[in-house]
Design a protein around this motif. Structure first.
Motif, mmCIF file in Angstrom:
data_model
loop_
_atom_site.group_PDB
_atom_site.id
_atom_site.type_symbol
_atom_site.label_atom_id
_atom_site.label_comp_id
_atom_site.label_asym_id
_atom_site.label_seq_id
_atom_site.Cartn_x
_atom_site.Cartn_y
_atom_site.Cartn_z
ATOM 1 N N LYS A 139 0.833 -1.206 0.000
ATOM 2 C CA LYS A 139 0.000 0.000 0.000
ATOM 3 C C LYS A 139 0.866 1.254 0.000
ATOM 4 N N ALA A 140 1.944 1.231 0.799
ATOM 5 C CA ALA A 140 2.841 2.393 0.868
ATOM 6 C C ALA A 140 3.474 2.658 -0.487
ATOM 7 N N SER A 141 3.900 1.595 -1.174
ATOM 8 C CA SER A 141 4.526 1.772 -2.484
ATOM 9 C C SER A 141 3.517 2.271 -3.521
ATOM 10 N N GLN A 142 2.261 1.791 -3.420
ATOM 11 C CA GLN A 142 1.240 2.236 -4.359
ATOM 12 C C GLN A 142 0.914 3.709 -4.166
ATOM 13 N N ILE A 143 0.797 4.127 -2.905
ATOM 14 C CA ILE A 143 0.488 5.526 -2.609
ATOM 15 C C ILE A 143 1.631 6.425 -3.042
ATOM 16 N N LYS A 144 2.865 5.963 -2.801
ATOM 17 C CA LYS A 144 4.041 6.778 -3.079
ATOM 18 C C LYS A 144 4.259 6.986 -4.573
ATOM 19 N N ASN A 145 3.876 6.006 -5.375
ATOM 20 C CA ASN A 145 4.172 6.075 -6.797
ATOM 21 C C ASN A 145 2.911 5.986 -7.655
ATOM 22 N N VAL A 146 1.900 6.754 -7.269
ATOM 23 C CA VAL A 146 0.639 6.714 -8.004
ATOM 24 C C VAL A 146 0.779 7.356 -9.380
ATOM 25 N N PHE A 147 1.493 8.457 -9.476
ATOM 26 C CA PHE A 147 1.512 9.231 -10.710
ATOM 27 C C PHE A 147 2.896 9.181 -11.378
ATOM 28 N N GLY A 148 3.687 10.249 -11.280
ATOM 29 C CA GLY A 148 5.048 10.203 -11.821
ATOM 30 C C GLY A 148 5.219 10.813 -13.192
ATOM 31 N N GLU A 149 4.136 11.260 -13.817
ATOM 32 C CA GLU A 149 4.235 11.934 -15.107
ATOM 33 C C GLU A 149 3.109 12.962 -15.225
ATOM 34 N N VAL A 150 3.235 13.844 -16.215
ATOM 35 C CA VAL A 150 2.251 14.911 -16.406
ATOM 36 C C VAL A 150 1.129 14.413 -17.317
ATOM 37 N N GLY A 151 -0.093 14.504 -16.825
ATOM 38 C CA GLY A 151 -1.240 14.090 -17.632
ATOM 39 C C GLY A 151 -1.843 15.277 -18.361
ATOM 40 N N GLU A 152 -2.355 15.021 -19.551
ATOM 41 C CA GLU A 152 -3.028 16.063 -20.347
ATOM 42 C C GLU A 152 -4.525 15.837 -20.259
ATOM 43 N N ILE A 153 -5.275 16.883 -19.921
ATOM 44 C CA ILE A 153 -6.730 16.745 -19.812
ATOM 45 C C ILE A 153 -7.432 17.787 -20.671
ATOM 46 N N SER A 154 -8.705 17.543 -20.921
ATOM 47 C CA SER A 154 -9.561 18.492 -21.639
ATOM 48 C C SER A 154 -10.581 19.060 -20.663
ATOM 49 N N GLY A 155 -11.388 19.980 -21.147
ATOM 50 C CA GLY A 155 -12.387 20.585 -20.282
ATOM 51 C C GLY A 155 -13.397 19.580 -19.754
ATOM 52 N N GLN A 156 -13.734 18.566 -20.580
ATOM 53 C CA GLN A 156 -14.698 17.560 -20.154
ATOM 54 C C GLN A 156 -14.163 16.698 -19.006
ATOM 55 N N GLU A 157 -12.848 16.597 -18.901
ATOM 56 C CA GLU A 157 -12.221 15.757 -17.867
ATOM 57 C C GLU A 157 -11.878 16.533 -16.599
ATOM 58 N N TYR A 158 -12.088 17.840 -16.640
ATOM 59 C CA TYR A 158 -11.648 18.710 -15.545
ATOM 60 C C TYR A 158 -12.238 18.277 -14.198
ATOM 61 N N VAL A 159 -13.537 18.122 -14.140
ATOM 62 C CA VAL A 159 -14.194 17.787 -12.873
ATOM 63 C C VAL A 159 -13.697 16.451 -12.335
ATOM 64 N N GLN A 160 -13.637 15.449 -13.226
ATOM 65 C CA GLN A 160 -13.246 14.112 -12.788
ATOM 66 C C GLN A 160 -11.789 14.061 -12.349
ATOM 67 N N GLU A 161 -10.903 14.692 -13.115
ATOM 68 C CA GLU A 161 -9.465 14.600 -12.851
ATOM 69 C C GLU A 161 -8.979 15.575 -11.780
ATOM 70 N N VAL A 162 -9.688 16.670 -11.607
ATOM 71 C CA VAL A 162 -9.237 17.699 -10.655
ATOM 72 C C VAL A 162 -10.127 17.735 -9.417
ATOM 73 N N ASN A 163 -11.388 18.072 -9.604
ATOM 74 C CA ASN A 163 -12.296 18.226 -8.458
ATOM 75 C C ASN A 163 -12.603 16.913 -7.752
ATOM 76 N N LYS A 164 -12.571 15.816 -8.499
ATOM 77 C CA LYS A 164 -12.862 14.507 -7.911
ATOM 78 C C LYS A 164 -11.627 13.601 -7.915
ATOM 79 N N ALA A 165 -10.464 14.204 -7.728
ATOM 80 C CA ALA A 165 -9.211 13.439 -7.789
ATOM 81 C C ALA A 165 -9.117 12.391 -6.693
ATOM 82 N N GLY A 166 -9.742 12.654 -5.546
ATOM 83 C CA GLY A 166 -9.730 11.654 -4.482
ATOM 84 C C GLY A 166 -9.225 12.213 -3.165
ATOM 85 N N LYS A 167 -9.459 11.437 -2.120
ATOM 86 C CA LYS A 167 -9.064 11.848 -0.780
ATOM 87 C C LYS A 167 -7.546 11.842 -0.638
ATOM 88 N N GLY A 168 -7.037 12.928 -0.063
ATOM 89 C CA GLY A 168 -5.601 13.017 0.197
ATOM 90 C C GLY A 168 -4.749 13.317 -1.021
#
Length: 239
Positions: free
Chosen positions: A82-111
């Motif tokens: 779990k620690a390794s998964q939390i620590k290395n969830v991302f690691g790169e820059v994602g590209e989003i559009s306006g339709q993805e804004y709410v899901q990727e930003v506002n609803k990104a998740g707890k913590g």
């Protein structure tokens, strides 16, 4: 004076009130507990070298102590995973559009911290920040770095406000950096951007002080060194 280690009702009351320290365990009990801890640790260690198949094959032979040791080993491995998964969830820059804004930003998740760069092609400072984002995303994989073309997220967003960086935590905006002056122009270094983002709380930097301050201090020193020295006594004679 009454022995504080004596088994008396009065001493038990004093221990509960914190007046007397907890009763000391006999040395034999302490040694027995230490032996149990060492033995259990060695049992867990022995299972670390076994494969899952080997554990399943020997499961029928486990006694109660073996089962406790295996459960400890299992919980330890789950915690590490779990620690390794939390620590290395991302690691790169994602590209989003306006339709993805709410899901990727506002609803990104707890913590989850999200850092979003609004940019446009053809603006050099935007391109520079995108480069720095790639470096920082690798350094801080627990933070979600995103980029989006400005007008796909905010209709008619003015180019004069670019670059723009928004910082979110659990869907709430925590900081915003708008316009080229905020970033210091094309002289922006990656560690300067790192410090700026760390001040918002989105990343935990290992930099000890603002690198921009070092540049400003050197600039002020250079200015002072080039200023002409005024002789006060000569000025007074002129008057």
């Amino acid at each position: 004076m009454q022995d504080p280690n004596a088994d008396t009702e009065w001493n038990d009351i004093l221990r509960k009130k914190g007046i007397l320290p907890p009763k000391e365990k006999p040395r034999e009990e302490e040694e027995e507990e230490e032996d149990q801890i060492i033995q259990q640790a060695s049992v867990v260690k022995s299972y670390e070298d076994m494969t899952l198949e080997e554990l399943e094959e020997n499961e029928d032979e486990f006694n109660e102590e073996d089962e406790r040791a295996v459960e400890m080993y299992r919980q330890q491995r789950i915690a590490e995973w779990k620690a390794s998964q939390i620590k290395n969830v991302f690691g790169e820059v994602g590209e989003i559009s306006g339709q993805e804004y709410v899901q990727e930003v506002n609803k990104a998740g707890k913590g989850i911290w999200v850092i979003l760069h609004l940019y446009k092609q053809g603006i050099p400072l935007c391109a520079l920040i995108n480069q720095h984002f790639s470096t920082l995303a690798r350094k801080f994989p627990q933070t979600k770095f995103l980029k989006a073309i400005s007008t796909t997220c905010i209709a008619n967003y003015p180019d004069k406000n670019l670059p723009t960086v928004f910082v979110y935590f659990e869907g709430d905006m925590k900081a915003q950096f708008i316009g080229p002056l905020v970033f210091g122009g094309m002289n922006l270094k990656v560690d300067e951007l790192e410090w700026k983002l760390a001040e918002s709380g989105a990343i935990k930097t290992d930099l000890e002080e603002n690198p921009r301050k070092q540049i400003e201090d050197k600039l002020m020193t250079s200015i002072r060194c080039t200023m002409p020295v005024t002789n006060n006594s000569d000025s007074e004679e002129d008057y």
